[in-house]
Design a protein around this motif. Structure first.
Motif, PDB file in Angstrom:
ATOM      1  N   PRO A 140      59.533  26.535 -49.402  1.00 29.71           N
ATOM      2  CA  PRO A 140      58.838  26.784 -50.677  1.00 29.71           C
ATOM      3  C   PRO A 140      57.533  27.556 -50.418  1.00 29.71           C
ATOM      4  CG  PRO A 140      59.494  24.481 -50.506  1.00 29.71           C
ATOM      5  CD  PRO A 140      59.751  25.104 -49.163  1.00 29.71           C
ATOM      6  N   VAL A 150      63.152  23.588 -46.909  1.00 27.21           N
ATOM      7  CA  VAL A 150      63.871  22.589 -47.709  1.00 27.21           C
ATOM      8  C   VAL A 150      65.372  22.886 -47.673  1.00 27.21           C
ATOM      9  CG1 VAL A 150      61.968  21.990 -49.240  1.00 27.21           C
ATOM     10  CG2 VAL A 150      63.419  23.917 -49.828  1.00 27.21           C
ATOM     11  N   CYS A 174      69.707  13.558 -55.457  1.00 28.74           N
ATOM     12  CA  CYS A 174      68.369  14.041 -55.802  1.00 28.74           C
ATOM     13  C   CYS A 174      67.692  14.598 -54.561  1.00 28.74           C
ATOM     14  CB  CYS A 174      67.512  12.887 -56.323  1.00 28.74           C
ATOM     15  SG  CYS A 174      67.828  12.543 -58.031  1.00 28.74           S
ATOM     16  N   ALA A 175      66.951  15.637 -54.746  1.00 24.71           N
ATOM     17  CA  ALA A 175      66.157  16.269 -53.674  1.00 24.71           C
ATOM     18  C   ALA A 175      67.016  16.821 -52.532  1.00 24.71           C
ATOM     19  CB  ALA A 175      65.103  15.297 -53.125  1.00 24.71           C
ATOM     20  N   ALA A 176      68.310  17.066 -52.822  1.00 24.74           N
ATOM     21  CA  ALA A 176      69.178  17.619 -51.774  1.00 24.74           C
ATOM     22  C   ALA A 176      68.850  19.087 -51.521  1.00 24.74           C
ATOM     23  CB  ALA A 176      70.633  17.487 -52.202  1.00 24.74           C
ATOM     24  N   GLY A 177      68.264  19.749 -52.547  1.00 21.57           N
ATOM     25  CA  GLY A 177      67.923  21.159 -52.377  1.00 21.57           C
ATOM     26  C   GLY A 177      68.678  22.071 -53.328  1.00 21.57           C
ATOM     27  N   SER A 225      68.111  22.833 -56.626  1.00 18.04           N
ATOM     28  CA  SER A 225      67.241  23.764 -57.361  1.00 18.04           C
ATOM     29  C   SER A 225      66.613  24.774 -56.409  1.00 18.04           C
ATOM     30  CB  SER A 225      66.133  23.006 -58.086  1.00 18.04           C
ATOM     31  OG  SER A 225      66.687  22.194 -59.065  1.00 18.04           O
ATOM     32  N   SER A 226      66.318  24.328 -55.193  1.00 16.98           N
ATOM     33  CA  SER A 226      65.732  25.256 -54.212  1.00 16.98           C
ATOM     34  C   SER A 226      66.717  26.381 -53.928  1.00 16.98           C
ATOM     35  CB  SER A 226      65.389  24.528 -52.910  1.00 16.98           C
ATOM     36  OG  SER A 226      64.544  23.450 -53.186  1.00 16.98           O
ATOM     37  N   ARG A 256      66.691  28.817 -56.756  1.00 20.71           N
ATOM     38  CA  ARG A 256      65.500  29.687 -56.688  1.00 20.71           C
ATOM     39  C   ARG A 256      65.675  30.751 -55.614  1.00 20.71           C
ATOM     40  NH1 ARG A 256      62.490  24.515 -56.769  1.00 20.71           N
ATOM     41  NH2 ARG A 256      62.090  24.072 -58.946  1.00 20.71           N
ATOM     42  N   TRP A 276      62.280  32.274 -54.669  1.00 24.75           N
ATOM     43  CA  TRP A 276      61.770  31.860 -53.351  1.00 24.75           C
ATOM     44  C   TRP A 276      62.490  32.701 -52.300  1.00 24.75           C
ATOM     45  CZ3 TRP A 276      61.770  25.744 -53.196  1.00 24.75           C
ATOM     46  CH2 TRP A 276      60.820  25.276 -54.114  1.00 24.75           C
ATOM     47  N   GLN A 288      66.345  24.790 -64.317  1.00 22.66           N
ATOM     48  CA  GLN A 288      66.516  23.381 -64.682  1.00 22.66           C
ATOM     49  C   GLN A 288      65.683  23.044 -65.924  1.00 22.66           C
ATOM     50  OE1 GLN A 288      65.944  20.846 -61.322  1.00 22.66           O
ATOM     51  NE2 GLN A 288      66.762  19.066 -62.349  1.00 22.66           N
ATOM     52  N   GLU A 324      71.566  22.719 -63.291  1.00 16.30           N
ATOM     53  CA  GLU A 324      71.740  21.554 -64.179  1.00 16.30           C
ATOM     54  C   GLU A 324      71.929  22.006 -65.626  1.00 16.30           C
ATOM     55  OE1 GLU A 324      71.999  18.550 -63.058  1.00 16.30           O
ATOM     56  OE2 GLU A 324      70.979  18.507 -61.117  1.00 16.30           O
ATOM     57  N   HIS A 351      74.292  17.434 -61.000  1.00 14.49           N
ATOM     58  CA  HIS A 351      74.486  16.037 -60.637  1.00 14.49           C
ATOM     59  C   HIS A 351      75.786  15.511 -61.217  1.00 14.49           C
ATOM     60  CE1 HIS A 351      70.050  15.127 -60.188  1.00 14.49           C
ATOM     61  NE2 HIS A 351      70.604  14.457 -59.206  1.00 14.49           N
TER      62      HIS A 351
HETATM   63  N1  ATP Z   1      57.528  23.708 -55.227  1.00 14.35           N
HETATM   64  C1  ATP Z   1      57.839  22.948 -54.179  1.00 14.35           C
HETATM   65  N2  ATP Z   1      57.034  22.877 -53.135  1.00 14.35           N
HETATM   66  C2  ATP Z   1      57.326  22.130 -52.078  1.00 14.35           C
HETATM   67  N3  ATP Z   1      58.453  21.400 -51.957  1.00 14.35           N
HETATM   68  C3  ATP Z   1      59.304  21.417 -52.970  1.00 14.35           C
HETATM   69  C4  ATP Z   1      59.053  22.202 -54.144  1.00 14.35           C
HETATM   70  N4  ATP Z   1      60.087  22.031 -54.972  1.00 14.35           N
HETATM   71  C5  ATP Z   1      60.944  21.188 -54.364  1.00 14.35           C
HETATM   72  N5  ATP Z   1      60.487  20.820 -53.165  1.00 14.35           N
HETATM   73  C6  ATP Z   1      61.125  19.930 -52.205  1.00 14.35           C
HETATM   74  O1  ATP Z   1      62.371  20.479 -51.875  1.00 14.35           O
HETATM   75  C7  ATP Z   1      63.332  19.460 -51.732  1.00 14.35           C
HETATM   76  C8  ATP Z   1      64.533  19.811 -52.559  1.00 14.35           C
HETATM   77  O2  ATP Z   1      64.153  19.791 -53.921  1.00 14.35           O
HETATM   78  P1  ATP Z   1      65.094  20.374 -55.052  1.00 14.35           P
HETATM   79  O3  ATP Z   1      64.357  20.324 -56.342  1.00 14.35           O
HETATM   80  O4  ATP Z   1      65.644  21.647 -54.591  1.00 14.35           O
HETATM   81  O5  ATP Z   1      66.247  19.283 -55.036  1.00 14.35           O
HETATM   82  P2  ATP Z   1      67.391  19.058 -56.108  1.00 14.35           P
HETATM   83  O6  ATP Z   1      68.631  18.799 -55.288  1.00 14.35           O
HETATM   84  O7  ATP Z   1      67.451  20.135 -57.094  1.00 14.35           O
HETATM   85  O8  ATP Z   1      66.913  17.723 -56.768  1.00 14.35           O
HETATM   86  P3  ATP Z   1      67.182  17.189 -58.240  1.00 14.35           P
HETATM   87  O9  ATP Z   1      68.656  16.933 -58.332  1.00 14.35           O
HETATM   88  O10 ATP Z   1      66.389  15.938 -58.290  1.00 14.35           O
HETATM   89  O11 ATP Z   1      66.713  18.232 -59.187  1.00 14.35           O
HETATM   90  C9  ATP Z   1      62.663  18.170 -52.132  1.00 14.35           C
HETATM   91  O12 ATP Z   1      62.357  17.452 -50.968  1.00 14.35           O
HETATM   92  C10 ATP Z   1      61.422  18.591 -52.846  1.00 14.35           C
HETATM   93  O13 ATP Z   1      60.371  17.695 -52.565  1.00 14.35           O
END
Ligand code: ATP
Length: 574
Positions: free
Chosen positions: A342, A349, A369-372, A374-375, A378, A384, A415, A496, A528
């Motif tokens: 990020p 991530v 959750c937080a699997a990555g 949304s990352s 992006r 990103w 999202q 999502e 999800h």
């Molecule tokens: N802007 C950011 N800066 C730093 N770390 C981030 C940022 N956004 C997300 N993260 C980290 O990246 C990791 C993945 O987050 P992400 O949002 O991609 O997960 P996700 O699978 O989409 O989760 P969810 O299903 O809860 O939306 C997490 O550990 C989160 O803390």
């Protein structure tokens, strides 16, 4: 290797350099204005030499008429110079506006930068303000100081020396001013920006701030910053004021000293009384631009800081509009060992993610959750950048496409759907000024949002305001999907998309995905909820930023769950 001086950034120099003719004109106007500034001196000498000895009223009248004309010309040229300089400033800003705006957007990817006022925009405004002020005129007058001093030398070597001494004293006061206020000025500016940012933050989060009763503590913090900024400002203006007053007094004293010295020379018998007064006037004129520059030193400092800021930004942030345009690519995404960090963070991530998706196929990216997920969305949309590896669209690195072009090729549904102030139609059309209304309606129909929009108070012309509460979460998501589908995107990236949808919404979404596949688009859905899998051909399972599984949907699902989730495939589960 010698490092290039950041202050000499080519783009900045070019933005000023394009006005070289106008700058040349300003230099010529300055020359004429400064020569015309001798009018008073010459008039006075003529009065002493001709009018008084001859007692000729007619000569005086003729001379005075000439003086009026010359001063009129001087006024016109001085005004023309200011107008030209202001236009050079406007042209400079106009030329760099787009570049600076893009830099601000790029910097805003860093969460830490998003909270601050845009330094690049402020800097550009500061330089433009400086060019529109009377200061550059005074700076163009500075090279004429020796001209006036030389004339003083022509009258008398002693008066010339007095002029030089005066210029040195006044210049020394300028240097002292700069030296003493430089740091404090920068501090005051920095703290004021922080206070502005604090106001902006509070304003943006007003609902949370009010709801949690946090106005008091925020006000205290803000007032603290304002007080510190005011203290620094007061300290600077005290020093500056002291030196400005000193320089004014010194100039007047020097003019009187010139009169006194002239009188001594007149008494010694080898000097003309008219020359004595002329030298006093010349000295005043010679010192005036130096004094004006001292009085406005803070503005020069700020403009210089702004120039340096922009130079560094231009050196470090590449101009993306310079890329060679590529033809419209195939609707294919290849992610090759991409790792994503990020912006502003150090730890990735997403780690070495590899997968591909071809035209007409849909891929579900699932994971806890937080699997990555949304990352990954992006990273796929270029929001990103990949820190390692490559993400390709139609075979080319996505960084090869200008951001707006990439944005058009990708239909991104984030999202959290943010809509912008404007009409529903404008929001769907991504504010494209040449949007075809039929294309807007088509996108809405594909997203099954058309009927919902027609039920809004003004249909497609319903105006959405900032932070509007007219739409429900589900309605926003449908508008967001219509916006993603607008303009014939190659790849849909839906993060999502089903989070706030009811049964009708889910059916509509699956219909839209099926249609997108038929249209030959590739679709990537982060989700999800299993209902998103109904239309997906492939599944990628993410866990802790790594690919746990990737392949045909049923094969992956049976591997990870032991079932093929038949009800999911049928679209029954949510
Ligand atoms: N802007 C950011 N800066 C730093 N770390 C981030 C940022 N956004 C997300 N993260 C980290 O990246 C990791 C993945 O987050 P992400 O949002 O991609 O997960 P996700 O699978 O989409 O989760 P969810 O299903 O809860 O939306 C997490 O550990 C989160 O803390």
């Amino acid at each position: 290797m010698l490092k290039k001086k950041p202050n000499n950034n080519k783009e900045l120099l070019t933005a000023i350099g394009v006005s070289y003719r106008a700058l040349g004109g300003v230099a010529v106007f300055s020359a004429v204005v400064n020569i015309l500034a001798l009018t008073g001196t010459l008039f006075m000498l003529q009065v002493y030499d001709r009018v008084i000895p001859s007692h000729s009223g007619a000569t005086l009248l003729a001379l005075f008429a000439l003086v009026v004309l010359l001063y009129l010309l001087m006024g016109i040229l001085d005004n023309a110079r200011s107008r030209v300089l202001a236009r050079i400033g406007a042209r400079f800003q106009d030329r760099l506006d787009e570049r600076v705006f893009r830099i601000v957007l790029k910097q805003s990817r860093l969460p830490s930068e998003r909270q601050k006022p845009a330094v690049a925009l402020n800097s550009l405004g500061t330089i433009q303000g400086f060019l529109a002020s009377p200061l550059p005129g005074a700076i163009f007058d500075l090279p004429w100081v020796p001209f006036f001093l030389t004339i003083m030398f022509a009258f008398s070597i002693w008066l010339g020396l007095l002029g030089i001494a005066g210029a040195i004293i006044v210049a020394a006061l300028a240097v002292a001013n700069q030296w003493l206020t430089k740091r404090k000025n920068a501090d005051a500016y920095r703290i004021r920006l922080e206070a502005d940012a604090e106001t902006e933050r509070t304003r943006k989060q007003i609902e949370t701030v009010l709801g949690l009763g946090m106005v008091g503590p925020f006000l205290t913090r803000w007032k603290g910053l304002r007080a510190t900024s005011l203290d620094a400002n007061l300290a600077t203006s005290d020093i500056s004021g002291r030196l400005t007053s000193a320089s004014k007094a010194v100039r007047q004293l020097l003019q009187s000293a010139a009169l006194g010295l002239g009188a001594v020379l007149v008494l010694a018998g080898d000097f003309h009384a008219g020359a004595m007064i002329a030298c006093s006037i010349l000295l005043g004129r010679a010192l005036a631009p130096i004094e004006q520059v001292i009085g406005q030193w803070g503005l020069i400092q700020r403009a210089w800081e702004a120039w340096k800021n922009l130079s560094v930004l231009f050196e470090t942030i590449e101009d993306e509009t310079q890329h060679m345009p590529l033809p419209r690519p195939e609707a294919r995404i290849d992610v090759e060992a991409a790792s994503v960090v990020p912006p502003g963070e150090r730890k990735p991530v997403l780690h070495a993610i590899t997968f591909s998706i071809t035209p007409g196929k849909a891929l579900a990216v699932i994971g806890p959750c937080a699997a990555g997920k949304s990352s990954l969305a992006r990273a796929l949309t270029g929001v990103w950048p990949a820190a390692a590896g490559i993400i390709r669209l139609g075979g080319a690195d996505i960084n090869e496409y200008p951001p707006d072009t990439l944005g058009r090729y990708l239909g991104y549904l984030p999202q959290t759907v943010t809509l912008f102030p404007g009409t529903v139609a404008q929001n769907i059309a991504r504010f494209d000024e040449n949007a075809d209304p039929a294309a807007i309606v088509r996108a809405a129909q594909k997203a099954e949002a058309h009927k919902m929009i027609l039920n809004l108070p003004m249909g497609y012309d319903t105006v959405l305001t900032e932070g509007e509460s007219l739409l429900s979460g589900g309605q926003r998501q449908r508008l967001g999907l219509a916006r993603a589908l607008y303009g014939d995107p190659l790849v849909l990236v839906l993060d999502e998309p089903n989070a706030s949808l009811d049964d009708d919404g889910l059916r509509a979404l699956n219909g839209a995905i099926a249609e997108a596949k038929t249209d030959g688009r590739a679709v990537i859905i982060m989700s999800h909820r299993p209902s998103a899998l109904a239309e997906c051909d492939e599944v990628l399972v993410l866990e802790k930023g790594q690919v746990r599984a990737f392949g045909p949907r049923d094969e992956v699902l049976s591997r990870i769950t032991g079932t093929q989730m038949p009800n999911v495939v049928a679209g029954g589960a949510k």
